[in-house]
Design an enzyme around this catalytic site. Structure first.
Site, short mmCIF file in Angstrom:
data_model
loop_
_atom_site.label_atom_id
_atom_site.label_comp_id
_atom_site.label_asym_id
_atom_site.label_seq_id
_atom_site.Cartn_x
_atom_site.Cartn_y
_atom_site.Cartn_z
N ALA A 165 0.85 -1.01 -0.04
CA ALA A 165 -0.02 0.00 -0.15
C ALA A 165 0.96 1.16 -0.01
CB ALA A 165 -0.86 -0.02 1.12
N CYS A 166 0.41 2.39 -0.49
CA CYS A 166 1.37 3.38 -0.40
C CYS A 166 0.90 4.82 -0.61
CB CYS A 166 1.93 3.08 -1.99
SG CYS A 166 1.95 1.37 -2.22
#
Ligand code: SF4
Ligand code: SF4
Lengths: 504, 252, 374
Positions: C15-16
Site C-alpha cells: 500500500a502506498c
C-alpha cells in the site's frame, strides 16, 4: 409449502420412567415438548428439536433420549444427508443457510497429528508440583534492543517500551459480544478473567457501562466495522483495544445482529435504537488498504493517549503471513489470528464451512515469516479458532503463538453442547440468547466457577507438559518447534509447520 | 479564556497532538493552529480520563491530515481550508466546520455532534452514521457528494444543500439504509437511490429540522451571505429507510 | 508461449502514497518539489520502496530509447559481471549511442544498492524482426532481459524519460539519485511504498514501466491471477512479483498496441457496475457490455489508485467504486495528482481548483503542445 426435510433428531421418552412433571416442556425453548391433558402424556415434535440435550440433562427421571434421527436417504457419498437437506431448505425458502459455532467438517486437525517431547536422561524433567513453573505472559511490541544508562550504580531504561498486557496464563477469552451472548455469559467471562488474572474480549457489542470500572482492566475492547458502543470512555477504560478485521468462522464477510436480539440493554451498550438490525459491514469502510489500517491503529493509539496496546484480529486466510507482516509494519502491537474452526454466533454455512485455513498452519507460517523478516518481536501473536484442550494450547505456543484465545471452549465450560443454534437466539443453556427467561438459567457464580476451574485445570496440565520437556518458563517454549514432531503428515505439511516427522 | 497559537510547520502528527493534549490538561481552551499540512487525528487524543469533560476550540489554517476529529468527544474544530479523508470518523460529540471541501468517508459511523462542510464531499459520506437517544449527528453539506452517500446509514441527519455548481450526480444513495434521514435540495432521480429507501416530500416536522440546521449552517459561514428563506424555498426531497431491518428476509 | 507450471505468485501486500506533477506547457522543473510532497506522506509508506518517473529529462537524446538497467549481485564483481552479460546481449540487438552509470550520491545511505546503468539505443532488427515495429521489438527485448538474463532488470525503456527507484523512503531515493539537482522534467510521478516483503528488491519498487508508459499504484489487485494469465498470452512476462506490473502491461497492450484511447481503457480497467450499464442508452450500453465481454480478464478488481505517465500525458484513475483516494488539482499550467491534498498544498499553497475524481473516470493532463517534447 410442506417441508420435505425430515427431523434431525429423534426423541425417545421412556413412558415407564416419565412422571409427567412437564420439566422438559419448560426447558425446551424450541417448543418441542407439549403436555396432552387428555392422555396425561408428553408429546414431542421431533421437527422442532435442536439436539441441545437440555431436556435430557434436566429430566429428573432420566426418561428422555435425544439422538440423531434413524431415518436416512439412500446412502450416497456425494450427496450426503446434509447436502440434500440444505438444498431442500433453500428450495423451500430461497434464503442463505445460517448457522452457529465453528466449522464441523472433517478437515485435518493438525493438533491430533503433532506429538510433544519429554526429557529422558540427558536433561531432567521438572516437577511442577515442587518447582517454580511460570506461565506469566506479556503481550505487546518489544523493542529490538534496550538502551540502558548506568550512572553511578543507578540503572535507567532509556528505550521507550510500548504498553504491554500481562496475563497469568497464556489463555484469554475470545471475542464474544454482548448481544451475541447473554449478559450473564458475558459477565461470567469478565469475572472469571478478573479472578484468574487473564483477559476477556468484549467483541464488537460494547462494554456495558456498569461493568467498566470493575472489569475494564481485564477487557480487550473491540473496534469492529460496525463501530458499536464506541466512545472515548469505552476505549480508555480497557486494557487494550482490538481492531477486528476478520473472524475465522466467516472471513471476508460482515454480519448482523438481527433486530430481535437488540433488547433494551443490548441497545444501550451498542448505543443504537432498540430493535434495529445491528449491521457490521464486511470491511471497515475506513480500511481499504494496509496504510488505512495503519491510520486506524494510530487513530486508536491517539484516542488512548498511547497507553494501550492495539491488537488487530484477522481470519487465517491464504496469505495470512504476508498480511500479518503488513499489520506489524502498520504498527499493531498484537496480532490475533482466528483459524478455520473458529466459532460464531451466526454465519452463512457456505462461508463457515469453506473459507479460511487451519490455525495450526497459520500460526507456524506467520511465526516463520515474521522471524525471517526480523520483526517477530515487534508484535505478539494470539492464536484462536479450534483450541480444545491444554495440549492444543501448548502445541500452538510451540508453533509460535504467544497466547491463545478460547471461545467455543469457554462456552462449553458454561454448558454449551454445540447444537449450532446460536443464531436462533433460543439457546436453552442461556448462553446465546437475549430472552431473559433463558439467560436467567445461567447462574453467573456457577458459570464463573466453571470457567476458572477450566483455566486452572488447563494451566496445570500445561505446567505438567512443560516440566516434562524440562522447561520451567512458558517463553522458552514459544516457537520452540524442537519439541514437536509430526505423525501421519505429508512433507509439505511438515514444512509449513516447520517440524520434523516423529523419529526423525 | 487562554489561547495558544502553534505554528505546525514541520511538526509531526504525534508531537502536535501530544502538545495539544498537554496544553488541554493544563487548562488551555482555545488553540490556533497555523500552517497545518497533513497532520492527522487532530482532536482525537483530547480526552481526559479523570471524568471532567474539557471542551476546547481548535482553529486550523492549512490542510489537516486524514481522520480529523476521529473518535472525538466534544470539541469544536474550525478549518480555514479543505480537509482530507475520514473526517469525523466514529465521532462521539463535538463540532467541525470546514470552509472548503472534504474527501471520502466523511462522518463514517459518527454517533453525535455536527459537521458543516461549505463545499462538496467525496465518496461514502455518512457511511453507517448512527444515533442513540439524544445523540443525533448532523451533517450539512453546502454542495453535494459523490457516490455511496448514506450507505448502511442507521441514524442521524444529513442535508445536502446543492448550493454549488455541481448537480447531484451521485449513485447508490442509501444502500442498506436502515435509520436516519437524508434531505436533498435539488433534483435526484429515483434510479440514483437504493431500493431500500423511501423518497418523499418533507413534512412539517422535517421543515422544522431543515429550518434549524440550515440556519446553523448559515451562521457557521457568515462570510457567504446566504439567505435562509431563499435556500429553504428550494425543492427538497426526503430519503428515509423503508425498514429498520433491510436484511431480515435473507436467510433460510 | 509454452504452458509450463509456474511457481505460484508470492503475494505481497503493498500500500502506498502516490504523487504526480505536470507542467502542461512542457516547462521542465527539478525533482525537488515532488520529493518534498511525497515526504509529507511519509507515514503512508514504510521505507521499503520509493521511486520516480520523469518525462522530458533527456532532450539531447530524445530520439533514442533510454534504457535504465539494474544489475544485482552479492558483490561489486557480481554486479559488474551481470552487466557484462547484458552488454553482450545489448550490442547484438541494438546500436548503442552512449552509455554511463546513473550518478548517485554516496552521502545517502540506502540498503544494498545495485549497479544502475543508462544506455541510449536504437533497435537493430534482424531477419524476420524487421516486421516488428520498433516498439514491439523493444517490448520483446525487455521481456527477454527480465526473464532470461540473470541479475539484470530493465527499470525503464522509453524515449526522453526514465525511472529512478529503489529500496528506501522515496525522499531518500530522490536524494540518492540527486533528482533535485541533476534532472528537469515536465512530468514527475512518485511513489512511496508499504510492502510487507523485506528483501531488498530494488526491482519491486514503483514505478513500473514499459516503453514510455509508467505506473505508480496504491492498492491491491485481487484479480492479479486473472490479469496475469491474460497478459501472458500476449507475450508480457510478469516477473516482478507484484501486482502493479500488470497495469503497466495492460496499458501498453490497450493503448499502444490496440490504440484504444484512455477514456475507453478506463472503462476496461475499471468498468461501470452492470446496474449502471443496464440503465444506459442502447448505444452506450452496447459498447460497455461488449467491452466487458471482450476484456473482462483485464478488469482490475480490488482497490486501486494509479497515476499513469506517458509522453506528454499524466493520467489519474481509481477503481470503479473508488476504494483508494486520489485528489486532483490545478494551478496555472501545473496539474497535480496526489493521495492527499496536503502534499499538493505544501508545494503549491494556492490552487485554482481541487477535486476528487470520480471512481473509474480518468483525469487526464495533456501537454498543450506535444511538439515541445517530441
Ligand atoms: S431442543 Fe434441546 S431441550 Fe428441546 S427437545 Fe431437543 S434436546 Fe430437548
Ligand atoms: S451456545 Fe447455546 S445455542 Fe449455541 S451451540 Fe451452544 S448450546 Fe447451542
Amino acid at each position: 409449502m410442506k417441508s420435505f426435510v425430515f427431523p434431525e433428531f429423534q426423541i425417545i421418552r421412556d413412558e415407564e420412567k416419565c412422571g409427567q412433571c412437564r420439566g422438559c416442556e419448560r426447558q425446551c425453548s424450541f417448543g418441542t415438548h407439549t403436555y396432552d391433558p387428555l392422555t396425561d402424556r408428553l408429546i414431542s415434535d421431533d421437527y422442532k428439536c435442536a439436539g441441545c440435550q437440555r431436556c435430557v440433562i434436566f429430566c429428573p427421571k432420566d426418561a428422555i433420549v435425544v439422538r440423531p434421527t434413524q431415518s436416512f436417504y439412500r446412502p450416497n457419498a456425494s450427496w450426503s444427508r446434509e447436502k440434500i437437506e440444505d438444498l431442500k431448505k433453500q428450495a423451500e425458502t430461497g434464503g442463505v443457510i445460517l448457522t452457529g459455532c465453528g466449522n464441523d467438517k472433517p478437515f485435518r486437525i493438525y493438533w491430533d497429528h503433532i506429538v510433544l517431547n519429554a526429557s529422558q536422561v540427558t536433561n531432567p524433567s521438572i516437577d511442577p508440583l515442587r518447582e517454580p513453573m511460570e506461565l506469566r505472559t506479556f503481550l505487546g511490541a518489544k523493542p529490538d534492543l534496550m538502551d540502558i544508562d548506568f550512572k553511578g550504580g543507578d540503572v535507567e531504561i532509556k528505550t521507550k517500551i510500548s504498553p504491554h498486557l500481562m496475563v497469568e496464563t497464556p489463555i484469554l477469552f475470545s471475542a464474544m459480544s454482548y448481544g451475541a451472548i447473554s449478559y450473564n455469559a458475558f459477565k461470567s467471562l469478565a469475572t472469571a478473567s478478573k479472578q484468574f488474572g487473564t483477559l476477556f474480549n468484549t467483541g464488537e457489542g460494547g462494554l456495558p457501562r456498569e461493568l467498566r470500572a470493575e472489569f475494564g482492566g481485564n477487557a480487550i475492547v473491540q473496534v469492529a466495522s460496525g463501530r458499536y458502543g464506541i466512545d472515548a470512555e469505552y476505549l480508555n477504560c480497557a486494557a487494550a483495544v482490538e481492531i477486528k478485521v476478520g473472524q475465522g468462522a466467516k472471513p471476508g464477510i460482515g454480519g448482523h445482529l438481527p433486530g430481535e436480539k437488540v433488547s433494551q440493554s443490548v441497545a444501550e451498550t451498542r448505543m443504537i435504537p432498540v430493535g434495529t438490525d445491528a449491521i457490521s459491514p464486511a470491511p471497515h469502510h475506513d480500511i481499504y488498504s494496509i496504510e488505512d489500517l495503519s491510520m486506524l491503529i494510530h487513530a486508536l493509539k491517539e484516542a488512548t493517549n498511547y497507553e494501550k496496546p492495539v491488537s488487530v484480529k484477522i481470519a487465517a486466510v491464504h496469505n495470512v503471513a504476508a498480511i500479518a507482516s503488513g499489520i506489524v509494519r502498520a504498527g499493531a502491537d498484537i496480532i490475533a489470528i482466528d483459524g478455520l474452526r473458529g466459532g460464531t454466533g451466526a454465519a452463512p454455512k457456505a462461508i463457515r464451512d469453506n473459507v479460511g485455513i487451519p490455525i495450526e498452519l497459520a500460526i507456524s507460517a506467520l511465526d516463520m515469516r515474521l522471524k525471517n523478516e526480523g520483526i517477530r518481536n515487534r508484535c505478539s501473536i494470539v492464536a484462536a479458532g479450534g483450541l480444545r484442550s491444554s495440549s492444543d494450547i501448548i502445541k500452538a505456543i510451540a508453533l509460535g503463538a504467544d497466547a491463545v484465545y478460547i471461545g467455543t471452549a469457554a462456552l462449553i465450560a458454561m454448558g454449551c453442547t454445540l447444537c449450532q443454534k446460536c443464531n436462533t437466539g433460543k439457546c436453552n443453556w442461556g448462553l446465546c440468547t437475549q430472552d431473559p427467561r433463558l439467560s436467567g438459567r445461567l447462574n453467573t457464580e456457577i458459570a464463573t466457577k466453571r470457567l476458572t476451574n477450566l483455566l486452572n485445570a488447563w494451566s496445570h496440565e500445561i505446567m505438567e507438559m512443560l516440566g516434562g520437556m524440562g522447561i520451567n518458563a512458558i517463553e522458552s517454549l514459544r516457537g520452540n518447534r524442537d519439541h514437536l514432531r509430526g505423525i501421519g503428515l505429508y512433507e509439505w505439511e511438515l514444512e509449513v509447520l516447520g517440524i520434523k516427522g516423529a523419529g526423525q | 479564556m487562554e489561547t495558544v497559537e502553534i505554528d505546525a510547520t514541520g511538526i509531526s502528527t504525534e508531537d502536535l497532538n501530544e502538545r495539544l493534549m498537554a496544553l488541554m490538561l493544563d487548562g488551555t481552551e482555545k488553540f490556533v493552529l497555523k500552517n497545518v499540512c497533513g497532520q492527522r487525528y487532530i482532536g482525537t487524543r483530547l480526552y481526559s480520563k479523570n471524568g471532567n469533560k474539557p471542551r476546547v476550540d481548535i482553529d486550523i489554517t492549512g490542510t489537516p491530515g486524514s481522520d480529523l476529529g476521529a473518535f472525538m468527544s466534544g470539541h469544536r474544530v474550525r478549518v480555514h481550508g479543505n480537509v482530507q479523508d475520514g473526517v469525523g470518523n466514529t465521532m462521539d460529540d463535538g463540532e467541525i466546520v470546514v470552509e472548503g471541501r472534504a474527501g471520502d468517508v466523511l462522518g463514517m459511523s459518527m454517533r453525535g455532534g455536527k459537521i458543516f462542510i461549505r463545499d462538496n464531499t467525496g465518496y461514502r459520506t455518512a457511511l453507517h452514521m448512527k444515533e442513540y437517544l439524544d445523540k443525533k449527528p448532523v451533517l450539512v453539506i453546502g454542495g453535494t457528494t459523490q457516490d455511496f452517500l448514506g450507505e448502511y446509514m442507521a441514524g442521524g441527519i444529513v442535508i445536502l444543500l446543492g448550493l454549488g455548481e455541481l448537480p447531484h450526480n451521485q449513485t447508490f444513495i442509501g444502500t442498506g439504509m436502515h435509520g436516519g434521514v437524508i434531505y436533498i435540495r435539488g433534483k435526484v432521480d429515483k434510479l440514483q437511490v437504493a431500493g431500500q429507501v423511501d423518497i418523499s416530500e418533507p413534512g412539517v416536522e422535517d421543515r422544522k429540522l431543515l429550518d434549524k440546521f440550515v440556519g446553523e449552517f448559515i451562521e457557521s459561514f457568515p462570510d457567504l451571505g446566504l439567505n435562509k428563506e431563499e435556500i429553504l424555498k428550494g425543492d427538497f426531497i426526503k430519503l428515509a429507510p423503508k425498514s429498520k431491518r433491510p436484511y431480515a428476509k435473507m436467510y433460510a | 508461449m509454452p504452458r509450463i507450471r509456474r511457481e505460484l505468485y508470492n503475494k505481497e501486500i503493498c500500500a502506498c502514497s502516490i504523487f504526480g506533477a505536470m507542467n502542461r506547457d512542457g516547462e521542465r522543473f527539478t525533482g525537488k518539489g515532488v520529493m518534498k510532497a511525497i515526504a509529507n506522506m511519509h507515514v503512508r509508506g514504510n521505507g521499503l520502496g520509493g521511486g520516480f518517473a520523469a518525462y522530458g529529462i533527456y532532450p539531447e537524446y530524445k530520439d533514442y530509447y533510454a534504457f535504465h538497467l539494474m544489475f544485482t549481485g552479492n558483490s561489486p564483481e557480481a554486479k559488474r559481471s551481470a552487466k557484462i552479460g547484458f552488454d553482450a546481449f545489448l550490442c547484438e540487438n541494438f546500436d548503442v549511442v552512449s552509455d554511463d552509470e546513473i550518478p548517485h550520491s554516496d552521502e545517502v545511505v540506502v540498503s544494498d544498492p545495485p549497479l544502475i546503468w543508462r544506455y541510449y539505443v536504437l533497435p537493430r532488427k534482424q531477419g524476420e524482426e524487421a516486421l516488428l515495429s520498433d516498439e514491439d521489438y523493444i517490448v520483446k527485448m525487455v521481456m527477454h532481459v527480465n526473464t532470461k538474463i540473470e541479475n539484470a532488470h530493465v527499470f525503464s525503456s522509453g524515449k526522453n524519460m526514465g525511472c529512478f527507484k529503489g529500496v528506501g523512503y522515496p525522499e531518500d531515493i530522490g536524494e540518492y539519485f540527486m533528482l533535485d539537482k541533476l534532472y528537469s522534467a515536465y512530468t514527475w510521478t512518485v511513489h512511496g511504498r508499504f510492502p510487507t516483503n523485506t528483501q531488498a528488491w530494488w526491482g519491486g519498487a514503483h514505478p513500473f514501466s514499459l516503453l514510455n508508459t509508467t505506473v505508480v499504484h496504491n492498492g491491491e489487485i485481487s484479480s492479479y491471477g486473472t490479469n496475469r494469465w491474460y497478459l501472458e498470452m500476449y507475450g508480457y512476462a510478469c516477473t516482478l512479483q507484484t501486482d502493479t506490473e500488470v497495469i503497466a502491461y495492460a496499458v501498453d497492450l490497450l493503448m499502444r498496441r490496440q490504440s484504444i484511447p484512455i477514456e475507453i481503457v478506463a472503462k476496461i480497467l475499471a468498468p461501470p457496475i452492470w446496474n449502471s450499464i443496464d440503465r444506459m442508452d442502447e448505444k452506450e450500453k452496447k459498447l460497455l457490455t461488449t467491452l466487458r465481454m471482450v476484456y473482462g480478464s483485464l478488469l482490475m478488481n480490488g482497490p486501486f489508485a494509479i497515476i499513469i505517465g506517458q509522453t506528454g500525458k499524466m493520467i489519474g484513475l481509481t477503481d470503479r467504486i473508488r476504494l483508494r483516494p486520489i485528489t486532483a488539482a490545478t494551478r496555472g499550467e501545473m496539474f497535480y495528482l496526489s493521495s492527499e491534498e496536503a502534499s499538493i498544498r505544501l508545494i503549491s499553497p494556492v490552487l485554482d481548483s481541487v477535486w476528487t475524481p470520480n471512481g473509474g473516470e480518468p483525469v487526464v493532463g495533456e501537454l498543450n503542445n506535444m511538439r515541445t517534447v517530441l
